[in-house]
Design an enzyme around this catalytic site. Structure first.
Site, mmCIF file in Angstrom:
data_model
loop_
_atom_site.group_PDB
_atom_site.id
_atom_site.type_symbol
_atom_site.label_atom_id
_atom_site.label_comp_id
_atom_site.label_asym_id
_atom_site.label_seq_id
_atom_site.Cartn_x
_atom_site.Cartn_y
_atom_site.Cartn_z
ATOM 1 N N GLU A 1 60.506 79.721 86.127
ATOM 2 C CA GLU A 1 60.385 80.078 84.721
ATOM 3 C C GLU A 1 61.707 79.730 84.051
ATOM 4 O O GLU A 1 62.772 80.127 84.524
ATOM 5 C CB GLU A 1 60.113 81.573 84.541
ATOM 6 C CG GLU A 1 58.744 82.025 85.018
ATOM 7 C CD GLU A 1 58.572 83.532 84.864
ATOM 8 O OE1 GLU A 1 59.412 84.170 84.184
ATOM 9 O OE2 GLU A 1 57.630 84.072 85.444
ATOM 10 N N ASP B 1 63.418 91.922 76.559
ATOM 11 C CA ASP B 1 64.427 91.695 77.582
ATOM 12 C C ASP B 1 65.562 92.703 77.496
ATOM 13 O O ASP B 1 65.931 93.155 76.412
ATOM 14 C CB ASP B 1 64.984 90.272 77.457
ATOM 15 C CG ASP B 1 63.941 89.232 77.784
ATOM 16 O OD1 ASP B 1 63.403 89.295 78.898
ATOM 17 O OD2 ASP B 1 63.665 88.360 76.945
#
Length: 281
Positions: free
Chosen positions: A56, A67
Site C-alpha cells: 500500500e 490516521d
C-alpha cells in the site's frame, strides 16, 4: 487502454498463490515521497525482496483524518517534499520497471482524486501499474463516481470494514468490494491501539461468512509476534504505522534521511514477513 480483468489481476493472483502456499500475506504501508521522493522510491523498490507480498502506497494529504500521529507526520513531510498524485504515479511507474508481479495499492482520501478528476486518475493509475484503491473517506453511497472509472480500468476497489460494520450495513459496504476486504481491527485512528486477538478471530470469521474475498487485518499491528497471531486467522496482515515510525526514527534533526534509513525500514519488513510466513507452522 484495454480493461484489465480483476479476476486475473495481480491482487487475485497473489492471494491465490498465498492460499496455495498455506499462509497469509504481509501487506506493507508507507507514504509516497516521505521523507523525499528518491528515498521513498528506493525503499519502495526494496519492499518485495524484504518480504512484502502486497504494497500500500499512501497518497499524502493535508487532512488524513483516519490516521494517527505517525502517518499524519509522514503526510506533512511528503507534502513538504513536493508529494502529489503525479509524484505517486511517477513512483509507481518507476517501481513497475523492475517489479511486475507484486500488487500495489494506492491508499488515501478522495479530495485529491476529485481535484485530479476521477476518470483521468483511474486511467493514469492503471497505465502506471496500480492494482487497487483504498479511499478511506469514500462511503459506498458515494463511490460510484470513482467506481465507474476504476472498474473498466481493471483497478480493484478495496473497502474498509470495522468492528461496527455489522447487520444490514455489512452487505452494503461489501457490495462494491473487489480485491480483498480490509478489516480495521479497532474503532479509532491508526497506530494507537491493538485489538484483542479473540475479537479479530471472530471478525474474520464473520467477514468470511459474508464474502468470498480474502480478508486482511490492519491497525495496531506493530511486531512480528502480533503479525504472526493475526496471520493464523486472516489472509493478509497490514502493517503501516510501525514502518512509518521506523522511517521517522531514521531521520536527522532536519528531517532528512540518514544512511541507515532504508536498512532500518526493510529490516523491520523482513522480521514482520518472517513472523507472517512461519505463523501456521
Amino acid at each position: 487502454m484495454s480493461a484489465r480483468n480483476l479476476q486475473t489481476g495481480r491482487i487475485a493472483r497473489r492471494f491465490n498463490a498465498l492460499k496455495a502456499e498455506g499462509r497469509a500475506g504481509l501487506v506493507t504501508f508507507l507514504t509516497a515521497c516521505d521523507p523525499d521522493y528518491d528515498t521513498s522510491l528506493d525503499v519502495l523498490k526494496g519492499l518485495p525482496a524484504a518480504g512484502a507480498d502486497l504494497i500500500e502506497l499512501g497518497m499524502p494529504f493535508t487532512d488524513p483524518m483516519a490516521d494517527g500521529p505517525a502517518i499524519q507526520l509522514a503526510s506533512q513531510r511528503a507534502l513538504a517534499a513536493g508529494g502529489s498524485i503525479e509524484r505517486c504515479l511517477s513512483a509507481v511507474r518507476s517501481f513497475r520497471e523492475q517489479e511486475s508481479e507484486t500488487p500495489l495499492i494506492l491508499m488515501g482520501y478522495y479530495n485529491p482524486i476529485y481535484a485530479y478528476g476521477p476518470e483521468r486518475f483511474c486511467k493514469d493509475a492503471a497505465e502506471a501499474g496500480v492494482d487497487g484503491l483504498i479511499i478511506v473517506d469514500l462511503p459506498p453511497e458515494e463511490a460510484e463516481e470513482l467506481l465507474a472509472h476504476a472498474r473498466p480500468a481493471g483497478i480493484d476497489f478495496i473497502v474498509l470494514t470495522t468492528p461496527t460494520t455489522v447487520g444490514e450495513r455489512l452487505p452494503v459496504v461489501l457490495g462494491n468490494a473487489s480485491g480483498f476486504v480490509y478489516y480495521v481491527s479497532i474503532a479509532g485512528i491508526t497506530g494507537t491501539a491493538s485489538a484483542q486477538m479473540s475479537a479479530i478471530e471472530e471478525a474474520v470469521a464473520r467477514l468470511k461468512a459474508a464474502t468470498a474475498l480474502p480478508v486482511a487485518v490492519g491497525f495496531g499491528i506493530r511486531t512480528p509476534e502480533q503479525a504472526a497471531d493475526v496471520a493464523r486467522h486472516a489472509d493478509g496482515v497490514v502493517v503501516g504505522s510501525a514502518l512509518v515510525q521506523a522511517l521517522a526514527e531514521s531521520l536527522d534533526g532536519e528531517g532528512r534521511a540518514t544512511e541507515g534509513l532504508k536498512d532500518n525500514v526493510l529490516g523491520l519488513v523482513r522480521a514482520l514477513a518472517n513472523g507472517v510466513r512461519t505463523a501456521r507452522g
